[in-house]
Design a protein around this motif. Structure first.
Motif, PDB file in Angstrom:
ATOM      1  N   LEU A 130       0.861  -1.175   0.000  1.00 57.49           N
ATOM      2  CA  LEU A 130       0.000   0.000   0.000  1.00 57.49           C
ATOM      3  C   LEU A 130       0.908   1.239   0.000  1.00 57.49           C
ATOM      4  CD1 LEU A 130      -2.734  -1.082   2.594  1.00 57.49           C
ATOM      5  CD2 LEU A 130      -3.086  -0.639   0.151  1.00 57.49           C
ATOM      6  N   PRO A 131       0.495   2.379  -0.496  1.00 55.58           N
ATOM      7  CA  PRO A 131      -0.866   2.721  -0.894  1.00 55.58           C
ATOM      8  C   PRO A 131      -1.187   2.416  -2.360  1.00 55.58           C
ATOM      9  CG  PRO A 131       0.488   4.691  -0.971  1.00 55.58           C
ATOM     10  CD  PRO A 131       1.390   3.563  -0.540  1.00 55.58           C
ATOM     11  N   ASP A 132      -0.322   1.674  -3.056  1.00 59.65           N
ATOM     12  CA  ASP A 132      -0.591   1.390  -4.474  1.00 59.65           C
ATOM     13  C   ASP A 132      -1.885   0.592  -4.626  1.00 59.65           C
ATOM     14  OD1 ASP A 132       1.727   2.666  -5.066  1.00 59.65           O
ATOM     15  OD2 ASP A 132       2.889   0.855  -5.517  1.00 59.65           O
ATOM     16  N   LYS A 133      -2.508   0.784  -5.789  1.00 64.46           N
ATOM     17  CA  LYS A 133      -3.734   0.060  -6.091  1.00 64.46           C
ATOM     18  C   LYS A 133      -3.400  -1.421  -6.316  1.00 64.46           C
ATOM     19  CE  LYS A 133      -7.760   0.777  -8.869  1.00 64.46           C
ATOM     20  NZ  LYS A 133      -8.291   0.973 -10.154  1.00 64.46           N
ATOM     21  N   THR A 134      -4.248  -2.308  -5.836  1.00 63.14           N
ATOM     22  CA  THR A 134      -4.046  -3.737  -6.068  1.00 63.14           C
ATOM     23  C   THR A 134      -4.658  -4.125  -7.418  1.00 63.14           C
ATOM     24  OG1 THR A 134      -6.148  -4.323  -5.058  1.00 63.14           O
ATOM     25  CG2 THR A 134      -4.237  -4.247  -3.590  1.00 63.14           C
ATOM     26  N   ASP A 138     -13.168  -4.500  -8.210  1.00 62.69           N
ATOM     27  CA  ASP A 138     -13.980  -3.842  -7.175  1.00 62.69           C
ATOM     28  C   ASP A 138     -14.782  -4.901  -6.418  1.00 62.69           C
ATOM     29  OD1 ASP A 138     -13.084  -1.603  -8.444  1.00 62.69           O
ATOM     30  OD2 ASP A 138     -15.060  -0.836  -9.008  1.00 62.69           O
ATOM     31  N   THR A 163      -5.283   7.153   0.880  1.00 67.20           N
ATOM     32  CA  THR A 163      -5.192   6.383  -0.375  1.00 67.20           C
ATOM     33  C   THR A 163      -5.327   4.894  -0.080  1.00 67.20           C
ATOM     34  OG1 THR A 163      -3.671   8.087  -1.134  1.00 67.20           O
ATOM     35  CG2 THR A 163      -3.825   6.115  -2.491  1.00 67.20           C
ATOM     36  N   SER A 164      -4.675   4.423   0.986  1.00 64.45           N
ATOM     37  CA  SER A 164      -4.710   2.993   1.327  1.00 64.45           C
ATOM     38  C   SER A 164      -6.133   2.561   1.714  1.00 64.45           C
ATOM     39  CB  SER A 164      -3.771   2.697   2.497  1.00 64.45           C
ATOM     40  OG  SER A 164      -2.450   3.006   2.141  1.00 64.45           O
ATOM     41  N   THR A 166      -8.931   4.035   1.006  1.00 62.78           N
ATOM     42  CA  THR A 166      -9.803   4.167  -0.164  1.00 62.78           C
ATOM     43  C   THR A 166      -9.691   2.925  -1.044  1.00 62.78           C
ATOM     44  OG1 THR A 166      -9.588   6.563  -0.086  1.00 62.78           O
ATOM     45  CG2 THR A 166     -10.337   5.633  -2.180  1.00 62.78           C
ATOM     46  N   GLU A 167      -8.462   2.421  -1.191  1.00 61.81           N
ATOM     47  CA  GLU A 167      -8.258   1.183  -1.965  1.00 61.81           C
ATOM     48  C   GLU A 167      -8.950   0.006  -1.261  1.00 61.81           C
ATOM     49  OE1 GLU A 167      -7.526   0.259  -4.745  1.00 61.81           O
ATOM     50  OE2 GLU A 167      -6.774  -1.798  -4.658  1.00 61.81           O
ATOM     51  N   ARG A 170     -12.523   0.130  -1.931  1.00 61.17           N
ATOM     52  CA  ARG A 170     -12.849  -0.271  -3.312  1.00 61.17           C
ATOM     53  C   ARG A 170     -13.023  -1.799  -3.369  1.00 61.17           C
ATOM     54  NH1 ARG A 170     -10.520  -2.359  -7.724  1.00 61.17           N
ATOM     55  NH2 ARG A 170      -8.435  -2.552  -6.822  1.00 61.17           N
TER      56      ARG A 170
END
Ligand SMILES: C[S@@+](CC[C@H](N)C(=O)[O-])C[C@H]1O[C@@H](n2cnc3c(N)ncnc32)[C@H](O)[C@@H]1O
Length: 226
Positions: A130-134, A138, A163-164, A166-167, A170
């Motif tokens: 994180l915080p990168d998108k996995t 959804d 950001t983390s 929020t991911e 999602r």
């Protein structure tokens, strides 16, 4: 920045601790759970043994079982010594002594090591930071949790946390984070800022749980889709 093995301190908790930290009911344990910063916890291996579904996410999963096992052996005495020197900061109720703590943690991490290669091949242990998108779609999960990572490492900052989380939202309808104290066992401004941020679109609550090891650390943050 590269995530180096020599700077990591692997340390892992058990399924029984996860159940108490997150107030997980038997029905919730049957849901699809994703656990961020899961490290060498035995949560995934114990849940899998019980035919339940957990995906664990952590940058340490880029290393091999052997490398992680070696690193655990290198750091364990130092972590235990630090705990012994700071015994007054902890509640010795569920775990009664430093010796018992060492045994519980080493057993948990051994269970993880034993399961790791098989679980990684099965996609249950995912190398990701994180915080990168996995890469997950959804709402691939019902519940996203973080034990002893988000909020505890408050120094990662507000943007990293927003950001983390929020991911995580999602991926799942609900996020639970434990503890809500930082490494000095204090409630930080970050917690207030996160509550303010997510309150506008989600149902946010702080709830007492049946787990306290860090003194005063017996609450989790729940963020839920309305
Ligand atoms: C104190 S350990 C907690 C391990 C486990 N969740 C438990 O409670 O037993 C914190 C974990 O966060 C992981 N971590 C550090 N940076 C991370 C990042 N950017 N994204 C996801 N996990 C991270 C570490 O590798 C480590 O395994």
């Amino acid at each position: 920045m590269a995530f180096e093995l020599k700077t990591t301190v692997p340390w892992g908790r058990t399924l029984s601790e996860y159940k108490s930290m997150f107030s997980l009911t038997e029905a919730e344990l049957k849901k699809r759970i994703i656990s961020f910063g899961d490290g060498p916890a035995s949560f995934n291996s114990e849940m899998t043994e019980d035919n339940k579904s957990v995906t664990s996410v952590d940058p340490v999963y880029q290393f091999t079982a052997k490398e992680l096992e070696q690193r655990i052996a290198e750091v364990k005495d130092m972590v235990i010594e630090q705990t012994r020197n700071n015994q007054d900061n902890f509640v010795w109720k569920q775990i009664k002594s430093v010796e018992e703590l060492e045994q519980v943690r080493l057993n948990a991490m051994q269970a993880f090591i034993k399961d790791f290669s098989k679980g990684k091949a099965a996609g249950r242990y995912v190398f990701h930071a994180l915080p990168d998108k996995t890469a997950f779609e959804d709402l691939s999960f019902d519940l996203a949790i973080s034990s002893h990572f988000l909020i505890l490492y408050a120094q990662l900052g507000l943007d990293f946390h927003i950001t983390s989380i929020t991911e995580m939202l999602r991926l799942a309808n609900e996020v639970r984070i434990f503890p809500i104290l930082d490494l000095d066992a204090k409630k930080t401004e970050l917690l207030e800022q996160l509550i303010t941020h997510f309150n506008s679109n989600f149902k946010v609550s702080i709830e007492k749980v049946d787990y306290e090891f860090q003194k005063g650390g017996n609450e989790m943050l729940r963020i839920k889709r309305d």
